[in-house]
Design a protein around this motif. Structure first.
Motif, PDB file in Angstrom:
ATOM      1  N   GLY A 156       0.892  -1.317   0.020  1.00 26.22           N
ATOM      2  CA  GLY A 156       0.128   0.128  -0.094  1.00 26.22           C
ATOM      3  C   GLY A 156       0.894   1.325   0.102  1.00 26.22           C
ATOM      4  N   TYR A 157       0.198   2.297   0.446  1.00 22.77           N
ATOM      5  CA  TYR A 157       0.856   3.712   0.484  1.00 22.77           C
ATOM      6  C   TYR A 157       0.528   4.516   1.371  1.00 22.77           C
ATOM      7  N   ALA A 158       1.351   5.047   2.248  1.00 22.89           N
ATOM      8  CA  ALA A 158       0.975   5.961   3.314  1.00 22.89           C
ATOM      9  C   ALA A 158       1.238   7.456   2.811  1.00 22.89           C
ATOM     10  N   PRO A 159       0.138   8.029   2.495  1.00 18.66           N
ATOM     11  CA  PRO A 159       0.184   9.427   2.011  1.00 18.66           C
ATOM     12  C   PRO A 159       1.138  10.517   2.941  1.00 18.66           C
ATOM     13  N   ASP A 160       1.547  11.657   2.184  1.00 17.08           N
ATOM     14  CA  ASP A 160       2.331  12.424   3.026  1.00 17.08           C
ATOM     15  C   ASP A 160       1.830  13.363   3.792  1.00 17.08           C
ATOM     16  N   GLY A 161       1.305  13.187   5.053  1.00 15.54           N
ATOM     17  CA  GLY A 161       0.575  13.897   5.826  1.00 15.54           C
ATOM     18  C   GLY A 161       0.618  13.623   7.267  1.00 15.54           C
ATOM     19  N   ARG A 162       0.571  14.309   8.286  1.00 15.56           N
ATOM     20  CA  ARG A 162       0.857  14.018   9.474  1.00 15.56           C
ATOM     21  C   ARG A 162      -0.263  13.190  10.227  1.00 15.56           C
ATOM     22  N   GLU A 163      -1.673  13.474   9.606  1.00 15.50           N
ATOM     23  CA  GLU A 163      -2.739  13.109  10.402  1.00 15.50           C
ATOM     24  C   GLU A 163      -3.736  12.261   9.499  1.00 15.50           C
ATOM     25  N   GLY A 164      -3.023  11.734   8.386  1.00 13.60           N
ATOM     26  CA  GLY A 164      -3.892  10.903   7.455  1.00 13.60           C
ATOM     27  C   GLY A 164      -4.630   9.775   8.014  1.00 13.60           C
ATOM     28  N   PHE A 165      -3.629   8.768   8.676  1.00 19.92           N
ATOM     29  CA  PHE A 165      -4.226   7.510   9.132  1.00 19.92           C
ATOM     30  C   PHE A 165      -4.940   7.900  10.598  1.00 19.92           C
ATOM     31  N   ALA A 182      -0.119   0.824  19.026  1.00 18.15           N
ATOM     32  CA  ALA A 182       0.150   0.009  17.888  1.00 18.15           C
ATOM     33  C   ALA A 182       1.206   0.115  17.074  1.00 18.15           C
ATOM     34  N   GLY A 183       1.931   1.370  17.162  1.00 17.31           N
ATOM     35  CA  GLY A 183       3.236   1.440  16.489  1.00 17.31           C
ATOM     36  C   GLY A 183       2.902   2.084  15.072  1.00 17.31           C
ATOM     37  N   LEU A 184       1.701   2.685  15.276  1.00 17.40           N
ATOM     38  CA  LEU A 184       1.265   3.466  13.674  1.00 17.40           C
ATOM     39  C   LEU A 184       1.407   4.897  13.923  1.00 17.40           C
ATOM     40  N   ALA A 185       1.521   5.539  15.083  1.00 21.06           N
ATOM     41  CA  ALA A 185       1.720   6.829  15.410  1.00 21.06           C
ATOM     42  C   ALA A 185       3.033   6.954  16.378  1.00 21.06           C
ATOM     43  N   ILE A 186       3.350   8.363  16.267  1.00 22.72           N
ATOM     44  CA  ILE A 186       4.428   8.773  17.081  1.00 22.72           C
ATOM     45  C   ILE A 186       4.339   9.838  17.786  1.00 22.72           C
ATOM     46  N   GLY A 191       4.734  17.617  22.018  1.00 20.16           N
ATOM     47  CA  GLY A 191       3.723  16.681  22.527  1.00 20.16           C
ATOM     48  C   GLY A 191       2.408  16.099  21.989  1.00 20.16           C
ATOM     49  N   GLY A 192       2.498  16.650  20.757  1.00 21.77           N
ATOM     50  CA  GLY A 192       1.591  16.085  19.590  1.00 21.77           C
ATOM     51  C   GLY A 192       1.665  14.720  19.104  1.00 21.77           C
ATOM     52  N   ILE A 193       0.989  14.271  18.365  1.00 18.63           N
ATOM     53  CA  ILE A 193       0.788  12.767  18.027  1.00 18.63           C
ATOM     54  C   ILE A 193       0.625  12.899  16.199  1.00 18.63           C
ATOM     55  N   ALA A 194       1.412  12.160  15.577  1.00 18.65           N
ATOM     56  CA  ALA A 194       1.407  12.028  14.107  1.00 18.65           C
ATOM     57  C   ALA A 194       1.549  10.852  13.574  1.00 18.65           C
ATOM     58  N   ASP A 195       1.074  10.654  12.404  1.00 22.74           N
ATOM     59  CA  ASP A 195       1.356   9.367  11.805  1.00 22.74           C
ATOM     60  C   ASP A 195       2.851   8.943  11.755  1.00 22.74           C
TER      61      ASP A 195
END
Length: 628
Positions: A156-165, A182-186, A191-195
């Protein structure tokens, strides 16, 4: 009494190699693809009567009747109760059991469920995003992957964006914090969370059951200052030192080929698999571990190492040799190159050789270099000191080989070539392992009398048909369509034996739930007699085209036999005009309808309407059944 959950027991059983466990007590020898034989320790066995099948996770002695799974063996041999046997097996395989009696178990179960659901959601989302990106599609096209291949491997493909998924998962009720677990965000520094994965080609990593447990992402923009590959961290479901990329797809192909091909990258594996070389796994994301080698040893004792020709590739080759040999896997080294001598990887090799890639690659395997010759060639041995260091290094590898005869053969080879002593004087193993051996003089265990399968009453053609389906992944889907729930509830059976009904029905239920037929889970789910039938199946394999042809022809023959069975059942009834007509109709249906349909098609596997006709005949059989 507090005890381990069924999920934990099954996970341990999947990870434990029963052959390795039993081999700590009884020497085993390989017998065919993936099976072993040895002297049974539960009676005075003078010849190898015990069979061990790692793929089903069972052992069976055909002399005294002893048999069961890995826990049963430990219980009987070590005189332990079930809980102690589970803990013994867990300790032997370095499996971490949950702490009993503490409130963490529900949380662990909940976390596993959460990660599993998020992985499934992410895998589907990444696959859906790929066609929306011209860049990703262009890159896929440049690597010559077909649409079927990328869907098969869930590329698949993960789009170039911080909050897509993140946004997509939120719509399905998942919080950003759960995605981090789940290891899908950091978590970002502010302090924020991103893909975690952004603007990357995504590869779904599956466990042996085919469940997505992690991801690998390849960067598409070379100008970006980011790692070329980014992999999931360890989670409640994923331990990178225990999972090999692609093994879920190739595990049934490796025993057929008699060897495994080890490559480095995702594309190396996918390109080879697409070309038709399917006994391949990749060590992407981590170096090969002892656990990886132990898992591979369940399927084969021969490996081809096809790593890159650079320094990192050479180090990986050397380390892999040291890891797989103690597991009894004999490695050979393959160096791929262009006609001008330039080193290339398997992916480039496949793309440059086109339609002949599979045959050309197998030709390269036939010229593979023996591991010992390889190390002797790349290691300086001109001086006495160099030779002494080399011999010491080789012996430090050989001392960990469990197969004593293989170990002795290599020791003699080293002695002949380098004039050393054929022993391990001065060489210490890294760690001592407990060794057990039963001399065969133990008293026979009292085996309760078991009901035996009525083999004479089971038609051989029916046995072969069920074996064909279970052994052929290409038939799992069409078989599940034919033997669906509606047919199962109709009361009509194509088999003379109810035992085969249960065996095939349970196997297809396993496929419906897990999208594969896992022999270990299937064996556990069966009652004793169908389980014995499953154990009796041989190691015959079918190419997909041959499997499809035999499946369709056998299905037609089973429908004919069922109609004839219906007809013959009427002979014992008082004859009426209505029954006479029904008998004639059944005879005509079997001989003039189904047999005529088989005869008119030279090759049923090439006839697009043949399977549909068989489904129609199935409905007709249900209609006849209602009149009996």
């Amino acid at each position: 009494m507090v005890f381990y959950s069924d999920e934990t027991i099954q996970e341990l059983k999947q990870q434990a190699n029963i052959a390795d466990i039993i081999q700590q007590f009884v020497p085993l020898k390989r017998s065919g693809a993936g099976r072993f034989v040895g002297r049974c320790p539960f009676h005075n066995d003078h010849s190898p009567s015990m069979n061990v099948n790692p793929q089903m996770g069972i052992y069976k002695c055909f002399a005294c009747g002893a048999g069961g799974d890995v826990f049963k063996f430990i219980m009987e041999h070590e005189k332990l109760d079930f809980k102690a046997a589970v803990e013994w097996v867990a300790n032997a395989t370095n499996f971490v059991l949950p702490v009993l009696g503490k409130p963490e178990s529900p949380e662990v179960t909940e976390e596993r469920t959460l990660v599993r659901e998020l992985n499934d959601l992410a895998a589907d989302w990444f696959v859906e995003q790929l066609p929306k990106s011209e860049k990703a599609l262009g890159y896929i096209a440049s690597r010559h992957l077909t649409e079927d291949t990328r869907h098969f491997f869930k590329v698949g493909y993960a789009p170039d964006g911080r909050e897509g998924f993140l946004s997509y998962a939120a719509k399905h009720g998942f919080s950003p914090r759960q995605l981090v677990e789940a290891g899908l965000a950091i978590e970002r520094e502010n302090g924020g969370i991103a893909d975690k994965f952004r603007d990357r080609l995504m590869f779904a990593i599956e466990n042996l059951s085919g469940k997505v447990v992690a991801f690998g992402g390849r960067i598409l923009d070379k100008e970006k200052k980011a790692p070329k590959y980014l992999n999931s961290p360890d989670t409640a479901l994923y331990k990178k030192g225990e999972i090999l990329y692609g093994l879920s797809k190739s595990k049934s192909e490796i025993p057929k080929a008699g060897s495994v091909i080890l490559v480095e990258g995702y594309f190396d594996l996918i390109s080879l698999y697409q070309a038709g070389v399917k006994n391949v796994v990749a060590v992407s994301g981590t170096a090969l571990t002892e656990k990886h080698a132990e898992i591979l040893s369940r399927y084969t004792k021969s490996a081809y190492l096809v790593f890159d020709g650079d320094e990192a590739g050479r180090k990986a080759t050397n380390r892999t040799i040291e890891i797989v040999l103690p597991q009894g896997i004999i490695p050979k080294i393959v160096a791929l190159s262009r006609p001008n001598g330039e080193k290339i990887d398997p992916d480039n090799f496949v793309n440059e050789h086109g339609a002949s890639a599979a045959d050309d690659f197998r030709s390269e395997l036939s010229h593979a270099e023996d591991w010992f010759d390889y190390l002797a060639r790349i290691t300086p041995t001109e001086t006495v000191e160099d030779r002494a260091a080399f011999v010491t290094h080789i012996k430090s590898i050989l001392i960990h080989i469990r197969d004593r005869e293989l170990q002795n053969q290599y020791l003699r080879l080293v002695a002949e070539r380098f004039g050393s002593e054929a022993n391990f004087a001065g060489i210490q193993p890294e760690k001592e392992k407990r060794k057990f051996y039963d001399d065969g003089n133990s008293l026979p265990a009292e085996i309760p009398a078991e009901e035996q399968v009525p083999w004479q009453a089971i038609p051989k053609m029916e046995l072969r048909f069920v074996s064909l389906i279970i052994a052929s992944p290409s038939l799992w889907e069409p078989a599940s369509v034919f033997f669906d729930l509606d047919f199962a509830s109709s009361g009509v059976s194509l088999f003379a034996s109810e035992l085969l009904d249960e065996l095939l029905g349970t196997a297809l239920a396993e496929y419906t739930e897990n999208k594969e037929i896992n022999l270990m889970r299937l064996h556990d789910a069966l009652s004793p007699l169908p389980a014995q039938i499953l154990e009796s199946f041989g190691e015959e394999t079918w190419e997909p085209a041959a499997a499809q042809k035999e499946f369709l022809e056998s299905l037609a023959e089973l429908e004919i036999r069922t109609a004839e069975r219906f007809r013959d059942s009427l002979k014992s009834r008082p004859m009426t005009a209505e029954l006479v007509q029904l008998r004639l109709a059944l005879h005509a249906f079997a001989s003039k309808t189904i047999r005529a349909r088989v005869r008119e098609s030279e090759d049923v596997s090439q006839d697009a309407t043949f399977f549909k006709d068989l489904l129609d005949y199935r409905e007709k059989l249900i209609e006849f059944s209602g009149k009996l």
